[in-house]
Design an enzyme around this catalytic site. Structure first.
Site, PDB file in Angstrom:
ATOM      1  N   GLU A  73      -6.660   3.856  -5.389  1.00  0.00           N
ATOM      2  CA  GLU A  73      -7.746   4.296  -4.772  1.00  0.00           C
ATOM      3  C   GLU A  73      -7.832   5.637  -5.187  1.00  0.00           C
ATOM      4  O   GLU A  73      -7.223   6.576  -4.809  1.00  0.00           O
ATOM      5  CB  GLU A  73      -7.397   4.413  -3.031  1.00  0.00           C
ATOM      6  CG  GLU A  73      -8.748   4.535  -2.350  1.00  0.00           C
ATOM      7  CD  GLU A  73      -8.529   5.209  -0.881  1.00  0.00           C
ATOM      8  OE1 GLU A  73      -9.436   5.105  -0.197  1.00  0.00           O
ATOM      9  OE2 GLU A  73      -7.391   5.821  -0.642  1.00  0.00           O
ATOM     10  N   HIS A  76     -10.959  -1.875   4.604  1.00  0.00           N
ATOM     11  CA  HIS A  76     -10.907  -1.525   6.005  1.00  0.00           C
ATOM     12  C   HIS A  76     -11.352  -0.127   6.394  1.00  0.00           C
ATOM     13  O   HIS A  76     -11.288   0.441   7.195  1.00  0.00           O
ATOM     14  CB  HIS A  76      -9.130  -1.330   6.201  1.00  0.00           C
ATOM     15  CG  HIS A  76      -8.470  -0.323   5.365  1.00  0.00           C
ATOM     16  ND1 HIS A  76      -8.469  -0.393   3.961  1.00  0.00           N
ATOM     17  CD2 HIS A  76      -7.799   0.924   5.597  1.00  0.00           C
ATOM     18  CE1 HIS A  76      -7.884   0.766   3.475  1.00  0.00           C
ATOM     19  NE2 HIS A  76      -7.443   1.339   4.435  1.00  0.00           N
ATOM     20  N   ASP A  77     -11.743   0.699   5.164  1.00  0.00           N
ATOM     21  CA  ASP A  77     -12.586   1.961   5.596  1.00  0.00           C
ATOM     22  C   ASP A  77     -14.215   1.718   5.613  1.00  0.00           C
ATOM     23  O   ASP A  77     -14.704   2.708   5.622  1.00  0.00           O
ATOM     24  CB  ASP A  77     -12.116   2.865   4.531  1.00  0.00           C
ATOM     25  CG  ASP A  77     -10.579   3.203   4.491  1.00  0.00           C
ATOM     26  OD1 ASP A  77     -10.167   3.012   5.543  1.00  0.00           O
ATOM     27  OD2 ASP A  77     -10.217   3.465   3.243  1.00  0.00           O
ATOM     28  N   ASP A  99      -2.946   4.590  -2.465  1.00  0.00           N
ATOM     29  CA  ASP A  99      -3.643   5.380  -1.469  1.00  0.00           C
ATOM     30  C   ASP A  99      -4.007   6.651  -2.069  1.00  0.00           C
ATOM     31  O   ASP A  99      -3.177   7.507  -2.310  1.00  0.00           O
ATOM     32  CB  ASP A  99      -3.124   5.697  -0.131  1.00  0.00           C
ATOM     33  CG  ASP A  99      -3.950   5.849   0.902  1.00  0.00           C
ATOM     34  OD1 ASP A  99      -4.813   5.186   1.394  1.00  0.00           O
ATOM     35  OD2 ASP A  99      -3.467   7.193   1.702  1.00  0.00           O
ATOM     36  N   ASP A 105       0.820  -1.278   0.188  1.00  0.00           N
ATOM     37  CA  ASP A 105      -0.143   0.146  -0.010  1.00  0.00           C
ATOM     38  C   ASP A 105       0.824   1.286  -0.099  1.00  0.00           C
ATOM     39  O   ASP A 105       1.704   1.391   1.099  1.00  0.00           O
ATOM     40  CB  ASP A 105      -0.882  -0.048   1.351  1.00  0.00           C
ATOM     41  CG  ASP A 105      -2.284   0.712   1.065  1.00  0.00           C
ATOM     42  OD1 ASP A 105      -2.031   1.936   0.403  1.00  0.00           O
ATOM     43  OD2 ASP A 105      -3.339   0.170   1.722  1.00  0.00           O
TER      44      ASP A 105
HETATM   45  C1  GLC Z   1      -7.217   6.088   2.437  1.00  0.00           C
HETATM   46  C2  GLC Z   1      -7.118   4.730   3.406  1.00  0.00           C
HETATM   47  C3  GLC Z   1      -7.645   5.175   4.740  1.00  0.00           C
HETATM   48  C4  GLC Z   1      -6.856   6.556   5.349  1.00  0.00           C
HETATM   49  C5  GLC Z   1      -6.720   7.533   4.168  1.00  0.00           C
HETATM   50  C6  GLC Z   1      -5.571   8.489   4.630  1.00  0.00           C
HETATM   51  O1  GLC Z   1      -8.606   6.302   2.114  1.00  0.00           O
HETATM   52  O2  GLC Z   1      -7.689   3.838   2.650  1.00  0.00           O
HETATM   53  O3  GLC Z   1      -7.542   4.195   5.547  1.00  0.00           O
HETATM   54  O4  GLC Z   1      -7.141   6.807   6.398  1.00  0.00           O
HETATM   55  O5  GLC Z   1      -6.355   7.225   2.951  1.00  0.00           O
HETATM   56  O6  GLC Z   1      -4.330   7.926   4.118  1.00  0.00           O
END
Ligand code: GLC
Ligand code: CA
Length: 540
Positions: A238, A312-313, A196, A98
């Site tokens: 993402e 995980h979010d 990310d 990641d």
């Molecule tokens: C992404 C991650 C999340 C994190 C955010 C900041 O959305 O998936 O868990 O808090 O980025 O890095």
């Protein structure tokens, strides 16, 4: 379409802190993952996406990185990571990392240097201004996106927590640092990268542009060229956005990513007010169906889809898309509906055993920085959500729902460790929802997932599931999601009742052979009475 090694693979997301605690300190670790590689192999997954395992003060559980090229001691050592990579490889399993490029930790050496003085070479690694600009823009985790530094008499910008200062991509040194970090891990044999919040690295703070800034794609293409593009790996961005923006990232000739996550379905329970997910609304499955179809039609001929319902979010998919009254049936229906679409399936740890959201007794049971930020903004300051409503919203939407320890068996702490208090509570349902119990029950969610991964890879049908054309059938039906996958004369139909009501339905084609279903039924007749969340995959 040019075939790639990862096209027919399943990706499994591991949240290392919660997967398996090998040394009984309450926190999951790399050795714990190694212990469970045979379980993962048996489940049928091929690539493990690990959320950040780098040195970090863990304010945002690793998404605040203090050293991109070292291992968080909470999780183990570099030797452990090397061992994981090689033990996984022995089983033909590969590791996806990641990459958090948008920001780092305020404990990173770069930031510690940056706040020493305005002349420090690292000062320009971050986004400092004498006064906050566009002060109305709030941090994703609540409060202002600007934090004052007394020693400099300046403010720095942070899209997320104040402990996560944004990196300044207008400084070419940042591109170089990120490229170096990626190349470091590529040389270690990492075979995939999840990027990310990557849509944010083109931001133009002074113009009030945060996502999808004008230089975004130029930067991604440069990272591709100087780092991961030189390796045969799989990549996923993402990127919170729409179909058009997804295409920009994933058209193969653009050399950016193989796929992106689309969040339109999973975030459709957020209302559009300033409270977002903290005043959730009921799910509209017809909207989700339409959205899945839109991405299938929109991406598949030109690029590739990422198929997922949890990470995980998010909260658990049974709570979001299914029903606790039909825990088993709906868990299987969701998997069927999503994972036979065209694209790469992602399974989030615990999803395969039907883990569900957790009812916490009090605010202090939560760990997540996002929960506390929202609590402070909405319950304490604005007072426009009551404590009770906030706790209820957290039960539905808090990220900790998916971060509680994995349920391995019915022993102490669900087998996550040997008894030391875990960093988050264990769900009360662990006596029935756990790997050990479900392996023995032929009708379990886990055994359904095992059948599903095997079916998708079965040489008789693999090409159809991997490369077959997707076509939605009965698009207007708001209760039932039906689609066809077709490849060189083979046709497979997927039918899923998305509701908890019984519904009569006529199958679009005669059943030749049932490949997978979640009720013990035969289908001699095309006229059916579908049971709640009934799901059928059949060969025409
Ligand atoms: C992404 C991650 C999340 C994190 C955010 C900041 O959305 O998936 O868990 O808090 O980025 O890095
Ligand atoms: Ca541990």
């Amino acid at each position: 379409m040019e075939r790639k090694w990862w096209h027919d693979k399943f990706i499994y997301q591991i949240y290392p802190k919660s997967f398996k605690d090998s040394n009984n300190d309450g926190i999951g670790d790399i050795k714990g993952i190694i212990e469970k590689l045979d379980y993962l192999k048996d489940l049928g997954v091929d690539i493990l996406w690990l959320t950040p395992f780098f040195t970090s003060p863990m304010v945002d559980n690793g998404y605040d990185i203090a050293d991109y090229c070292d291992i968080n001691p909470l999780f183990g050592t570099m030797a452990d990571m090397d061992l994981l990579i090689s033990e996984a490889k022995k089983r033909e399993i590969y590791i996806m990392m990641d990459m958090v490029a948008n920001h780092c930790s305020n404990k990173h050496r770069w930031f510690q240097e940056a706040i020493k003085s305005k002349d420090n070479p690292y000062h320009d690694y971050f986004i400092f201004r004498d006064k906050p600009v566009h002060e109305e823009h709030r941090s994703c985790f609540g409060g202002s996106a600007w934090e004052y530094v007394e020693s400099l008499n300046q403010y720095y910008f942070h899209e997320f927590a104040k402990e996560q200062p944004d990196l300044n991509f207008d400084n070419p040194k940042i591109m170089e640092e990120i490229e170096n970090a990626i190349n470091f891990w590529m040389k270690k044999g990492i075979k995939g990268i999840r990027f990310d919040v990557i849509h944010m690295i083109g931001k133009q703070i002074d113009n009030g542009i945060y996502g999808y800034g004008p230089k975004l794609h130029e930067r991604v293409q440069e990272l591709y060229k100087t780092s991961y593009g030189n390796y045969d790996i799989v990549t996923v961005g993402e990127a919170w956005g729409n179909l058009e923006q997804a295409l920009d990232f994933t058209l193969p000739e653009r050399n950016e990513f193989n796929m992106v996550f689309q969040f339109e379905c999973t975030s459709s329970t957020n209302d559009n007010s300033k409270h977002g997910k903290f005043t959730p609304k009921p799910i509209d499955m017809k909207f989700c169906k339409d959205t899945w179809i839109k991405y299938q039609d929109g991406l598949n001929k030109k690029s590739w889809n990422a198929l997922f319902v949890e990470n995980h979010d998010l909260g658990r998919c049974i709570n979001r898309f299914g029903s606790l009254d039909y825990q088993k049936e709906s868990a299987k229906a969701i998997a069927t509906m999503v994972y036979f679409q065209k694209g790469t399936p992602y399974i989030y740890q615990g999803q395969e055993i039907g883990m569900t959201n957790i009812r916490m007794d009090k605010l202090e049971d939560y760990n997540d920085v996002e929960v506390y930020g929202a609590y402070n903004d909405f319950v304490v300051k604005a007072k426009d959500i009551t404590y009770e409503d906030f706790m209820d919203a957290c039960y539905k939407e808090a990220r900790d729902n998916n971060r509680i320890p994995f349920q391995w068996d019915d022993s102490v702490n669900a087998g996550f460790n040997k008894g030391k208090k875990p960093w988050l509570k264990i769900n009360n349902n662990y006596k029935e929802v756990n790997v050990k119990y479900e392996l023995k029950d032929p009708d379990s969610i886990l055994n359904f997932y095992k059948k599903l991964t095997r079916l998708r890879k079965n040489p008789l049908y693999k090409d159809t599931f991997t490369y077959g054309v997707f076509e939605a059938i009965d698009k207007d039906n708001k209760d039932i999601f039906t689609y066809k996958r077709e490849f060189e004369g083979q046709t497979i139909i997927i039918v899923v009742n998305m509701k908890k009501d019984k519904i009569s339905y006529k199958l679009p084609y005669k059943v030749n052979k049932v490949l997978l279903n979640n009720y013990n039924k035969e289908y001699k007749n095309q006229e059916l009475n579908l049971d709640p969340y009934e799901a059928i995959v059949y060969l025409v």
